[in-house]
Design a protein around this motif. Structure first.
Motif, PDB file in Angstrom:
ATOM      1  N   ALA A   1       0.833  -1.211   0.000  1.00 18.95           N
ATOM      2  CA  ALA A   1       0.000   0.000   0.000  1.00 18.95           C
ATOM      3  C   ALA A   1       0.863   1.254   0.000  1.00 18.95           C
ATOM      4  CB  ALA A   1      -0.907  -0.010   1.226  1.00 18.95           C
ATOM      5  N   LEU A   2       1.946   1.244   0.806  1.00 16.75           N
ATOM      6  CA  LEU A   2       2.824   2.410   0.870  1.00 16.75           C
ATOM      7  C   LEU A   2       3.482   2.678  -0.476  1.00 16.75           C
ATOM      8  CD1 LEU A   2       4.183   4.619   2.541  1.00 16.75           C
ATOM      9  CD2 LEU A   2       5.960   2.951   3.150  1.00 16.75           C
ATOM     10  N   ALA A   3       3.986   1.609  -1.112  1.00 18.43           N
ATOM     11  CA  ALA A   3       4.633   1.773  -2.423  1.00 18.43           C
ATOM     12  C   ALA A   3       3.650   2.330  -3.442  1.00 18.43           C
ATOM     13  CB  ALA A   3       5.186   0.428  -2.889  1.00 18.43           C
ATOM     14  N   PHE A   4       2.430   1.827  -3.438  1.00 22.04           N
ATOM     15  CA  PHE A   4       1.437   2.291  -4.400  1.00 22.04           C
ATOM     16  C   PHE A   4       1.095   3.757  -4.167  1.00 22.04           C
ATOM     17  CE2 PHE A   4      -2.983   2.816  -5.823  1.00 22.04           C
ATOM     18  CZ  PHE A   4      -2.858   2.394  -7.145  1.00 22.04           C
ATOM     19  N   VAL A   5       0.917   4.139  -2.896  1.00 28.72           N
ATOM     20  CA  VAL A   5       0.550   5.527  -2.580  1.00 28.72           C
ATOM     21  C   VAL A   5       1.672   6.487  -2.966  1.00 28.72           C
ATOM     22  CG1 VAL A   5       0.104   7.127  -0.677  1.00 28.72           C
ATOM     23  CG2 VAL A   5      -1.075   4.923  -0.764  1.00 28.72           C
ATOM     24  N   VAL A   6       2.917   6.104  -2.663  1.00 30.92           N
ATOM     25  CA  VAL A   6       4.056   6.984  -2.970  1.00 30.92           C
ATOM     26  C   VAL A   6       4.174   7.197  -4.465  1.00 30.92           C
ATOM     27  CG1 VAL A   6       6.575   7.144  -2.939  1.00 30.92           C
ATOM     28  CG2 VAL A   6       5.341   6.458  -0.872  1.00 30.92           C
ATOM     29  N   LEU A   7       4.075   6.103  -5.224  1.00 27.03           N
ATOM     30  CA  LEU A   7       4.196   6.235  -6.677  1.00 27.03           C
ATOM     31  C   LEU A   7       3.012   6.981  -7.287  1.00 27.03           C
ATOM     32  CD1 LEU A   7       5.751   2.826  -7.731  1.00 27.03           C
ATOM     33  CD2 LEU A   7       6.847   5.056  -7.655  1.00 27.03           C
ATOM     34  N   CYS A   8       1.851   6.815  -6.709  1.00 23.27           N
ATOM     35  CA  CYS A   8       0.689   7.570  -7.188  1.00 23.27           C
ATOM     36  C   CYS A   8       0.888   9.064  -6.958  1.00 23.27           C
ATOM     37  CB  CYS A   8      -0.575   7.108  -6.468  1.00 23.27           C
ATOM     38  SG  CYS A   8      -1.223   5.533  -7.093  1.00 23.27           S
ATOM     39  N   ALA A   9       1.668   9.407  -5.938  1.00 19.27           N
ATOM     40  CA  ALA A   9       1.906  10.819  -5.624  1.00 19.27           C
ATOM     41  C   ALA A   9       2.914  11.454  -6.577  1.00 19.27           C
ATOM     42  CB  ALA A   9       2.373  10.954  -4.179  1.00 19.27           C
TER      43      ALA A   9
ATOM     44  N   ALA B   1       1.745   4.722 -16.062  1.00 19.43           N
ATOM     45  CA  ALA B   1       2.078   5.117 -14.698  1.00 19.43           C
ATOM     46  C   ALA B   1       1.289   4.280 -13.683  1.00 19.43           C
ATOM     47  CB  ALA B   1       1.790   6.594 -14.491  1.00 19.43           C
ATOM     48  N   LEU B   2       0.026   4.049 -14.001  1.00 17.79           N
ATOM     49  CA  LEU B   2      -0.804   3.222 -13.110  1.00 17.79           C
ATOM     50  C   LEU B   2      -0.252   1.807 -13.016  1.00 17.79           C
ATOM     51  CD1 LEU B   2      -3.320   2.889 -11.351  1.00 17.79           C
ATOM     52  CD2 LEU B   2      -4.611   2.403 -13.447  1.00 17.79           C
ATOM     53  N   LEU B   3       0.158   1.260 -14.191  1.00 16.33           N
ATOM     54  CA  LEU B   3       0.722  -0.089 -14.197  1.00 16.33           C
ATOM     55  C   LEU B   3       2.035  -0.136 -13.437  1.00 16.33           C
ATOM     56  CD1 LEU B   3      -0.035  -1.204 -17.879  1.00 16.33           C
ATOM     57  CD2 LEU B   3      -1.197  -1.916 -15.779  1.00 16.33           C
ATOM     58  N   ALA B   4       2.816   0.935 -13.549  1.00 15.97           N
ATOM     59  CA  ALA B   4       4.089   0.998 -12.825  1.00 15.97           C
ATOM     60  C   ALA B   4       3.840   1.024 -11.315  1.00 15.97           C
ATOM     61  CB  ALA B   4       4.876   2.227 -13.262  1.00 15.97           C
ATOM     62  N   ALA B   5       2.849   1.782 -10.879  1.00 15.03           N
ATOM     63  CA  ALA B   5       2.536   1.853  -9.444  1.00 15.03           C
ATOM     64  C   ALA B   5       2.060   0.495  -8.931  1.00 15.03           C
ATOM     65  CB  ALA B   5       1.463   2.913  -9.202  1.00 15.03           C
ATOM     66  N   LEU B   6       1.209  -0.162  -9.735  1.00 14.46           N
ATOM     67  CA  LEU B   6       0.732  -1.498  -9.338  1.00 14.46           C
ATOM     68  C   LEU B   6       1.877  -2.502  -9.303  1.00 14.46           C
ATOM     69  CD1 LEU B   6      -2.619  -1.665 -11.352  1.00 14.46           C
ATOM     70  CD2 LEU B   6      -2.351  -1.453  -8.871  1.00 14.46           C
ATOM     71  N   GLY B   7       2.778  -2.420 -10.292  1.00 13.90           N
ATOM     72  CA  GLY B   7       3.919  -3.328 -10.330  1.00 13.90           C
ATOM     73  C   GLY B   7       4.828  -3.129  -9.123  1.00 13.90           C
ATOM     74  N   ALA B   8       5.049  -1.873  -8.755  1.00 10.12           N
ATOM     75  CA  ALA B   8       5.882  -1.580  -7.592  1.00 10.12           C
ATOM     76  C   ALA B   8       5.238  -2.104  -6.308  1.00 10.12           C
ATOM     77  CB  ALA B   8       6.116  -0.073  -7.495  1.00 10.12           C
ATOM     78  N   ALA B   9       3.920  -2.013  -6.247  1.00  3.40           N
ATOM     79  CA  ALA B   9       3.211  -2.523  -5.073  1.00  3.40           C
ATOM     80  C   ALA B   9       3.373  -4.035  -4.956  1.00  3.40           C
ATOM     81  CB  ALA B   9       1.736  -2.141  -5.153  1.00  3.40           C
ATOM     82  N   VAL B  10       3.283  -4.717  -6.116  1.00  5.20           N
ATOM     83  CA  VAL B  10       3.457  -6.177  -6.121  1.00  5.20           C
ATOM     84  C   VAL B  10       4.865  -6.546  -5.687  1.00  5.20           C
ATOM     85  CG1 VAL B  10       3.549  -8.219  -7.595  1.00  5.20           C
ATOM     86  CG2 VAL B  10       1.678  -6.582  -7.843  1.00  5.20           C
ATOM     87  N   LEU B  11       5.864  -5.840  -6.203  1.00  2.00           N
ATOM     88  CA  LEU B  11       7.257  -6.111  -5.822  1.00  2.00           C
ATOM     89  C   LEU B  11       7.490  -5.832  -4.345  1.00  2.00           C
ATOM     90  CD1 LEU B  11       9.147  -4.648  -8.930  1.00  2.00           C
ATOM     91  CD2 LEU B  11       8.829  -7.057  -8.329  1.00  2.00           C
ATOM     92  N   ALA B  12       6.891  -4.754  -3.833  1.00  2.20           N
ATOM     93  CA  ALA B  12       7.038  -4.430  -2.415  1.00  2.20           C
ATOM     94  C   ALA B  12       6.406  -5.514  -1.542  1.00  2.20           C
ATOM     95  CB  ALA B  12       6.401  -3.074  -2.126  1.00  2.20           C
ATOM     96  N   PHE B  13       5.261  -6.000  -1.996  1.00  4.90           N
ATOM     97  CA  PHE B  13       4.579  -7.067  -1.247  1.00  4.90           C
ATOM     98  C   PHE B  13       5.431  -8.334  -1.211  1.00  4.90           C
ATOM     99  CE2 PHE B  13       1.860 -10.799  -1.011  1.00  4.90           C
ATOM    100  CZ  PHE B  13       1.038 -10.501   0.071  1.00  4.90           C
ATOM    101  N   ALA B  14       5.979  -8.726  -2.378  1.00  3.77           N
ATOM    102  CA  ALA B  14       6.790  -9.944  -2.455  1.00  3.77           C
ATOM    103  C   ALA B  14       8.059  -9.810  -1.621  1.00  3.77           C
ATOM    104  CB  ALA B  14       7.133 -10.241  -3.914  1.00  3.77           C
ATOM    105  N   GLY B  15       8.699  -8.621  -1.694  1.00  6.41           N
ATOM    106  CA  GLY B  15       9.924  -8.415  -0.919  1.00  6.41           C
ATOM    107  C   GLY B  15       9.666  -8.450   0.574  1.00  6.41           C
TER     108      GLY B  15
END
Length: 207
Positions: free
Chosen positions: A19-27, A36-50
């Motif tokens: 959630a934090l990664a998605f919010v930051v990238l959305c900002a 950009a939306l896909l990038a934010a979602l992708g970053a959220a997925v990577l943050a979740f996995a990490g």
């Protein structure tokens, strides 16, 4: 016999990280654009996995009275154990030696029934009536007896009730023991059949 049950509860931190990664990238990204939306979602997925890799599930230990793998059997055994604990406490408080001996037999048979069903949960159906009616009714009668004895009630009705309980206690204990014996009826028949076969084999060998 109480058991320790271990369950794995996943950490909530990976969800917070996503959630934090998605919010930051959305900002910082123009999320009104698809890339950009896909990038934010992708970053959220990577943050979740990490975060999931570095935040393993938490192991929670819970002590339960019984764990047969069948919830309603566990509940039945727990209730039976509580009834038998009450019976034990009543026995400790009542001075009459004959009644005490009968109550000791009831408790011993009841505990053995609990142990047998815990070891073989499939036998639970054979003792449901005992667990739901006979055992609690017997404990309730003995509780009323103990109440009258404690209050020192001396009337004719109270005396009649006490005499009836004392007279029937041994029969109740025998009924408890018969219920325990019934749980082993099938095993006894199998053993008898095996012994018969063995005897016939020995006779056939001239032994």
């Amino acid at each position: 016999m109480s058991k320790i049950i271990r369950t794995r509860k996943p950490s909530v931190l990976p969800y917070y990280a996503a959630a934090l990664a998605f919010v930051v990238l959305c900002a910082v990204l123009p999320v009104y654009r698809l890339w950009a939306l896909l990038a934010a979602l992708g970053a959220a997925v990577l943050a979740f996995a990490g975060a999931k890799k570095i935040c393993p599930p938490r192991v929670v230990e819970t002590e339960v009275p019984f764990h047969t793998g069948v919830d309603d059997v566990d509940a039945m055994l727990t209730e039976m154990q509580q009834q038998l604990d009450t019976l034990h406490a009543l026995n400790e408080a009542l001075p009459d030696p004959q009644l005490s001996a009968a109550m000791t037999r009831m408790e011993k048979a009841g505990r053995s029934i609990v142990e047998t069903v815990e070891a073989t949960p499939a036998k639970a159906k054979q003792v449901r009536r005992f667990a739901n009616y006979y055992l609690p009714d017997a404990v309730n009668v003995l509780q009323q007896y103990a109440k009258l004895a404690k209050q020192g009630v001396r009337g004719e009705n109270a005396a009649s009730i006490r005499a009836e309980v004392e007279h029937n206690a041994a029969s109740i204990a025998t009924a408890f023991e018969n219920q325990l014996d019934a749980l082993y009826a099938a095993e006894s028949m199998d053993l008898s059949a095996d012994l018969t076969v063995l005897q016939n084999m020995l006779k056939g060998q001239g032994l």
